[in-house]
Design a protein around this motif. Sequence first.
Motif, mmCIF file in Angstrom:
data_model
loop_
_atom_site.group_PDB
_atom_site.id
_atom_site.type_symbol
_atom_site.label_atom_id
_atom_site.label_comp_id
_atom_site.label_asym_id
_atom_site.label_seq_id
_atom_site.Cartn_x
_atom_site.Cartn_y
_atom_site.Cartn_z
ATOM 1 N N ASP A 1 0.835 -1.205 0.000
ATOM 2 C CA ASP A 1 0.000 0.000 0.000
ATOM 3 C C ASP A 1 0.872 1.258 0.000
ATOM 4 N N LYS A 2 1.926 1.238 0.804
ATOM 5 C CA LYS A 2 2.820 2.390 0.873
ATOM 6 C C LYS A 2 3.556 2.579 -0.460
ATOM 7 N N TYR B 1 3.996 13.228 2.452
ATOM 8 C CA TYR B 1 2.830 12.695 1.744
ATOM 9 C C TYR B 1 2.322 11.416 2.409
ATOM 10 N N LEU B 2 3.215 10.489 2.712
ATOM 11 C CA LEU B 2 2.792 9.232 3.351
ATOM 12 C C LEU B 2 2.204 9.467 4.738
ATOM 13 N N ILE C 1 3.352 5.884 -2.858
ATOM 14 C CA ILE C 1 4.526 6.613 -3.364
ATOM 15 C C ILE C 1 4.466 6.691 -4.885
ATOM 16 N N LEU C 2 4.078 5.578 -5.513
ATOM 17 C CA LEU C 2 3.977 5.571 -6.977
ATOM 18 C C LEU C 2 2.946 6.594 -7.447
ATOM 19 N N ASN C 3 1.797 6.659 -6.775
ATOM 20 C CA ASN C 3 0.773 7.645 -7.152
ATOM 21 C C ASN C 3 1.343 9.062 -7.147
ATOM 22 N N LEU C 4 2.149 9.361 -6.147
ATOM 23 C CA LEU C 4 2.759 10.682 -6.056
ATOM 24 C C LEU C 4 3.613 10.966 -7.287
#
Length: 606
Positions: free
Chosen positions: A308-309, A360-361, A313-316
């Motif tokens: 999920d993390k 962000y996380l 991070i990928l979405n960012l």
Amino acid sequence: MAATIEVNKQSVKQLLETGKKQKFVIPEYQRSYAWTDEQIQILFDDLVEYTENDNENTYFLGTIVAYENDQGEQEIIDGQQRITSLFLLLRAFYTKLESMVETPESKNFKSQIETALWEQDELTAVVDYKKTLIVSRVMGDEGNKIFTNILTTGRANPKAKDNYSINYNLFLELIETYAASQPEQFYYLIRNVLSRAILLPITADSQDTALTIFSTLNDRGLALSDADIFKAKMYNHKDKAARIQFIEDWQHLDEEANNANESIQTLFYYYMFYLRALDGDRKTTTPGLRKYYSRNNFEKLYKDDVMDKLNAILNLWILINNRIEIEGEEWYKNIEIKQVMDSLTSYPNEYWKYPVVTYYLKYRKENNFEVDFLNFLKKLFAILAARYIVTPTLNAVKGGILNLNTEVIKSSNPKFEFAKIDEQELKDKIKKAHRNTVRMILKVLAYQHQDNLLPEKWEIEHILPQKWQSNYFSSSTDEEVKELVEHIGNKVPFEKKLNITASNGYFKKKQESYNKSHIKLIIELSRNNNEWGLDKIHERDVRTADEIFQLFSEWGLNQINVNEKGKNLIVIPDESLNKYHEYIEIFDLEDNNENRKDFLNKINPK
């Protein structure tokens, strides 16, 4: 304790026979079998040429790097493509020999191949065709079963599209053709493959040593990544029911990361800085990725939220790199956030990424995330950009970034521990901006006029061209003009296509191209000036430096922090000591009474 390595030159037969005591294993983290029919053809042709030249020297096939794993198996780190192809070749030879009328030669070579491919009874030498000396466990690869089936049965579907089947069927075809055209040479070919083709097995005492050797030897750009190891560890830690979903999730993550010009490897790298921040790790020495995650038997990889993390991070990075909106990431519609992020992407090193990922996380699900994130990004950019403009080295920000990462975990309005920037020094450096900072400065400058993102493809336009006629500026030397041409006052961002059209003309000649631009900064510059000379560059130098400093100050450069209790943290410089004294103001942020104003005016005069 020093690593131990064994290196023993062996024939193909000698090496493969060691699989009787220690089976060869293609581990989960390896990539799928990837040799093409072209590589099979080249290998076979080379072996045929070697045989027909009646060469007494040995034929070198390359290295095999392996180590003995906990199950007592030979786990192959390098050479999986080669050794897999050799197993397929020998199985194809055996299949051909089985179809021939038995002769002493055929019987002899069948016997030799049996010892290299399958387990045998120690007393009777009876072959157990179901027990091969090699097994592939590549994660989620259906080819594993196909490979074993080929070695067991000697058959492959002629219409199959997997590399195992295609290459095995090609070997059968090549062998059949060669045996028919060169029956006398056929047995010599088998002999040479078994006894004169030489491999150099390198056996290491551990996986780490084997991977180090592989990284040193490998020059094909296909080295195993740390992410391959992590994938196998995570896969093996899951129960069988969860493994299928994990494979799908991993493959999707891999594809999406590539589409965003990132990789799973880099996602793990960013995630490491987040985990270090959670642990309060402020050390400026960055550990190796595999060394970090392997601590305590890779326990950090087994947490339920790792995937999920990584996806978060990928979405960012999809948002930053691809400039596309993602469902559930409503904050990305904020044009100011987009512009600051785009400016950060031109920061000369990647240290800015770590606190951004950490922030962000940590806070992406908070109600005030959009507002807080924008303020954080602005302050981060202002401080990092100013520091790099003044001191364009990595060490200028490294320690502060690691401290900031930890502070981010403590508060959504974290403490920035960076030294104060001198106003005049910063302005002077902006005017003569280092080449690594020009794009960054031009971006943030353009975004003060722009209500959307700059085009993805733009170049640095020299308003006064880099090539000019010497008599154009009669009162200035060529050296003086050359220096001013490279000042920030003479530079703007300009679309690549229009920049090509504008070429090296002077201002009036280029105005037509400028007016076609979608970048408001350059349009305004074109409309507000009729000519462009050295005086204009001087004027714009000063104006740009003032505008950037004012903007950075508004964003948080050399300004107060807000502590977790909502009080102002005032940072007061002591010029004589070049240090800072910190005071906690006793007044609430919303309190505008006269006492508060007097206090602020005394310690932070305008």
